[in-house]
Design an enzyme around this catalytic site. Structure first.
Site, short mmCIF file in Angstrom:
data_model
loop_
_atom_site.label_atom_id
_atom_site.label_comp_id
_atom_site.label_asym_id
_atom_site.label_seq_id
_atom_site.Cartn_x
_atom_site.Cartn_y
_atom_site.Cartn_z
N ASP A 1 -6.92 -8.24 4.52
CA ASP A 1 -6.11 -9.07 3.63
C ASP A 1 -5.58 -10.33 4.31
OD1 ASP A 1 -6.46 -7.32 1.51
OD2 ASP A 1 -4.67 -6.15 1.99
N ARG B 1 -12.34 -14.97 -1.94
CA ARG B 1 -11.51 -15.62 -0.92
C ARG B 1 -12.32 -16.45 0.07
NH1 ARG B 1 -6.97 -10.80 -0.19
NH2 ARG B 1 -5.75 -11.49 -1.99
N GLY C 1 -5.58 -4.19 -7.75
CA GLY C 1 -6.78 -3.38 -7.49
C GLY C 1 -6.41 -2.03 -6.93
N SER D 1 0.84 -1.21 0.00
CA SER D 1 0.00 0.00 0.00
C SER D 1 0.87 1.26 0.00
CB SER D 1 -0.88 0.02 1.24
OG SER D 1 -1.80 -1.03 1.22
N ARG E 1 -13.01 -7.39 -11.24
CA ARG E 1 -13.23 -6.74 -9.93
C ARG E 1 -14.08 -5.48 -10.08
NH1 ARG E 1 -7.92 -6.85 -6.47
NH2 ARG E 1 -9.45 -6.29 -4.87
N ARG F 1 -2.52 -14.65 -1.96
CA ARG F 1 -2.70 -14.89 -0.52
C ARG F 1 -3.31 -16.27 -0.24
NH1 ARG F 1 -0.83 -10.13 1.23
NH2 ARG F 1 -1.62 -8.23 0.24
N GLN G 1 -9.15 1.96 -0.65
CA GLN G 1 -8.90 2.25 -2.07
C GLN G 1 -9.88 3.30 -2.57
OE1 GLN G 1 -9.05 -1.54 -4.07
NE2 GLN G 1 -7.12 -2.22 -3.17
C1 S3P Z 1 -5.65 -1.43 0.06
C2 S3P Z 1 -6.93 -1.49 0.57
C3 S3P Z 1 -7.68 -2.73 0.78
C4 S3P Z 1 -6.76 -3.96 0.73
C5 S3P Z 1 -5.79 -3.89 -0.42
C6 S3P Z 1 -4.91 -2.65 -0.30
C7 S3P Z 1 -4.99 -0.12 -0.13
O1 S3P Z 1 -8.64 -2.85 -0.26
O2 S3P Z 1 -7.53 -5.13 0.65
O3 S3P Z 1 -4.97 -5.03 -0.46
O4 S3P Z 1 -3.77 -0.09 -0.33
O5 S3P Z 1 -5.70 0.89 -0.06
P1 S3P Z 1 -10.12 -2.23 -0.14
O6 S3P Z 1 -10.01 -0.77 -0.19
O7 S3P Z 1 -10.85 -2.79 -1.34
O8 S3P Z 1 -10.67 -2.74 1.16
#
Ligand code: S3P
Length: 438
Positions: free
Chosen positions: A320, A351, A100, A28, A128, A392, A174
């Protein structure tokens, strides 16, 4: 699946897990450092950068948008910022790979540019949901076409964005981050309210780059029309990668591992709390601050685990980590109940379904519901697992192989390189018996 070749694994019982290890940099933070460094004034040096396929894809996208990024050594990037309005459009699609985070944050960053962009991804990313970002961005004035809510994203440039106040329907860092990045280019105030607080790296990093921002858990507010000033970024080791070793060492008798300098942002360490509720022996040592983030060494020793009812408040802080947590639950004595995790169905794979099917294949009774699961701890047997190309899921079943009474074969593991390059060597170095079959 990324890359040309398919990789399967075989995991079986090894010795007790012992040693000291450093897992790769936080995914992140690495994504965000590249993006903010790119639109800052000045040069950003990133240390501890994750050399994973996801973050490398983001680096390639920023380069395609005209940003010079040097890689003087492994884990290091020097980003020559072009300023808020210095990005150049690319006639070619921008490939986010499996990421994503890359695609959703870039959607926000690109919504307010003068040029058009097309964001594409691999087969998993192309399934997605993207409406969660395109819908609020449209309310800000953006125009983004999707294929029925799925990628590719065709982002029309030259739109004038305006700030909005947005209450997120699902907790998502995100989505929050996409709106804040669009807000940099918007007229007026952009305000985001979350149903549960999520990781706040975007907010912290914007503040470190000198952008005025108010934020507290579950809330962030900024105004367009300022500038970002480059600062160096030290990326901590990724708690989500450390998680596999926390679970593995908890489960294998005689184990003791030290995981060095792991990022301990409170919005990331839900698994630590969940494992402790199950009876795990995990200590934090040398807790300190690095680049504005809490980090510490995690020392984990084997301990017998018992099933729990997972407090729902922990869910966003371990979003995660559920695949690894499910392995802990499968080995724990008694029953573990998980609710409120429908988001797991729209990650790199479904998952919930992947873990339930995989655990059943190894002899564990799992009841699956639309937003949760009940896992009855028991004896794990050998068997064959489809990781569904999800990094994962693959790493979690590698842990299962350590404690199963037969070999666990795991199919389609190449995507582990998206988040954890070098996992097999690091794991085998501390006592796993993990074999790669190409
Ligand atoms: C992330 C937010 C999470 C997480 C992803 C990384 C980020 O996703 O699952 O691996 O870096 O902002 P979501 O915002 O869909 O929950």
């Amino acid at each position: 699946m990324s890359g040309a070749s398919r990789i399967d694994w075989r995991s079986r019982a090894g010795g007790p897990l012992r040693g000291e290890l450093t897992v790769p940099g936080d995914k992140s933070v690495s994504h965000r450092a590249l993006m903010l460094g790119s639109i800052a004034q000045g040069t950003t040096r990133i240390r501890g950068f994750l050399e994973g396929e996801d973050t490398r894809a983001t680096a390639a996208v920023m380069a395609q948008l005209g940003v010079r990024i040097e890689a003087p050594s492994d884990g290091e990037r020097i980003v020559h910022g072009v300023g808020l309005d210095g990005l150049r459009g690319s006639p070619q699609p921008l490939d986010c790979g499996n990421a994503g985070t890359g695609m959703r944050l870039l959607a926000g960053l690109l919504a307010g540019q003068r040029f058009d962009s097309t964001l594409i991804g691999d087969a998993s990313l192309s399934r997605r949901p993207m409406r969660r970002v395109t819908e609020p961005l449209a309310r800000m004035g953006a125009r983004i076409d999707t294929r029925d809510g799925l990628p590719p994203l065709i982002i029309h440039g030259g739109r004038r964005l305006h700030g909005i106040r947005y209450e997120l329907p699902v907790a998502s860092a995100q989505v929050k981050s996409a709106l804040l990045l669009a807000g940099l280019y918007a007229e007026g105030v952009t305000e985001v309210i979350e149903p549960h607080p999520t990781r706040d790296y975007t907010e912290r990093m914007l503040a470190a780059f000198g952008w005025p921002i108010d934020f507290s858990p579950g809330h962030a507010r900024l105004e367009g029309g300022h500038a970002l000033h480059a600062v160096d970024v030290d990326v901590p080791a990724d708690f989500s990668s450390a998680a596999f070793f926390l679970v593995a060492a908890s489960l294998v008798p005689g184990s003791e591992l030290r995981l060095r300098a792991v990022g301990l942002n409170p919005r990331r360490i839900g698994l630590l709390h969940a494992l402790r509720l199950m009876g795990a022996d995990i200590r934090i040592e040398h807790e300190r601050s690095s680049g504005g983030e809490p980090v510490g060494d995690l020392v984990v020793r084997h301990a017998p685990l018992r099933g729990i009812e997972l407090p729902e408040a922990l869910v966003p802080d371990m979003i995660d980590e559920f695949p690894a947590f499910f392995i802990a639950a499968a080995v724990a004595r008694g029953t573990t109940v998980v609710r409120g995790v429908a988001e797991l169905r729209v990650k790199e794979s479904d998952r919930l379904a992947a873990m339930a099917a995989g655990l059943r294949a190894l002899g564990i009774a799992v009841e699956e519901s639309p937003d949760g699961a009940v896992i009855h701890g028991g004896a794990l047997h050998g068997g064959r697992i489809d990781s569904r190309g999800d990094h994962r899921i693959a790493m979690s079943f590698a842990i299962a192989g350590l404690v199963a009474d037969g070999e666990v074969s795991i199919e389609d593991c190449a995507n582990v390189a998206t988040s954890f390059p070098g996992f097999v060597d690091l794991a085998n170095g501390c006592g796993f018996a993990l074999q790669t079959c190409v």
